[in-house]
Design a protein around this motif. Sequence first.
Motif, PDB file in Angstrom:
ATOM      1  N   GLU A  85      38.592  29.769  34.451  1.00 43.22           N
ATOM      2  CA  GLU A  85      38.536  29.514  33.239  1.00 43.22           C
ATOM      3  C   GLU A  85      37.399  30.819  32.786  1.00 43.22           C
ATOM      4  N   ARG A  86      36.820  30.827  34.549  1.00 47.21           N
ATOM      5  CA  ARG A  86      35.800  32.232  34.643  1.00 47.21           C
ATOM      6  C   ARG A  86      36.639  33.486  35.333  1.00 47.21           C
ATOM      7  N   LEU A  87      37.828  33.501  35.632  1.00 46.96           N
ATOM      8  CA  LEU A  87      38.229  34.158  36.063  1.00 46.96           C
ATOM      9  C   LEU A  87      38.031  36.354  35.443  1.00 46.96           C
ATOM     10  N   THR A  88      37.547  37.039  36.285  1.00 44.44           N
ATOM     11  CA  THR A  88      37.120  37.975  35.526  1.00 44.44           C
ATOM     12  C   THR A  88      37.199  39.568  35.876  1.00 44.44           C
ATOM     13  N   PRO A  89      38.056  40.591  34.957  1.00 38.81           N
ATOM     14  CA  PRO A  89      38.386  41.632  35.056  1.00 38.81           C
ATOM     15  C   PRO A  89      37.330  42.557  36.174  1.00 38.81           C
ATOM     16  N   LEU A  90      37.932  42.783  37.046  1.00 41.61           N
ATOM     17  CA  LEU A  90      37.197  44.170  37.718  1.00 41.61           C
ATOM     18  C   LEU A  90      37.444  45.447  36.788  1.00 41.61           C
TER      19      LEU A  90
END
Length: 225
Positions: A85-90
């Motif tokens: 739920e905390r994945l972030t796009p580069l």
Amino acid sequence: MRTDEPAGVFFDVDGTLVDTTYLHTVSWWEALRQTDQPVPMAMVHRSIGMGSDKLLDHLLGPERDRDADTKLRDAHDTLYAEYWERLTPLPGAADLLRACAERGLRVVLATSASEPEVDALRRALGVDDVIDTVTSSADAKQSKPAPDILVAALEQSGLAAERVVFVGDSVWDVVAAGKLNIPCVGLTCGGTSRGELAGAGAVAVYDDPAALLGELADSPLTRPR
């Protein structure tokens, strides 16, 4: 190969479009620690990009007791899932995919992540409207550096290898693409150096998706082949 045939860009996702390389590193490091098989984190990081089978061979040796492999994979998956739920796009990832699609290129996510992980990665990217094809671990018999996932991406997208460029962040991405004579553009945002990627055969290297987007018009992604 006729240049009016459809062209596309295959993207690795973990470490290339979404900032997960070190999350996988920590998750594998902890899984190994929990099973009393500690491995230095730097060694784990250098293995990220391989599938779990080859990664464990690389870290623990092919002659290891494989009875613990399922426990190791399950531990990694459980630990990594805590980050979903905390994945972030580069930087620039979503904009890069949209720019490729606007240029008429088919956008393909050529990932060997599990289907639940793929769903989490797609949610993080938020660009399903421009994605043509998505693979998962179920589509490949062998993981990278074997080229199976790229073969599956070719078959599912209907694209010819001569009309595709692959974008990845690891040496294993470059090696897999090379086995099919697909040019690979390397990104250093997964923690692998420019020299390592170029040395493995990457045709160009950029810092991250934003840097590639900034030079898209002159990059291998849009040059006629």
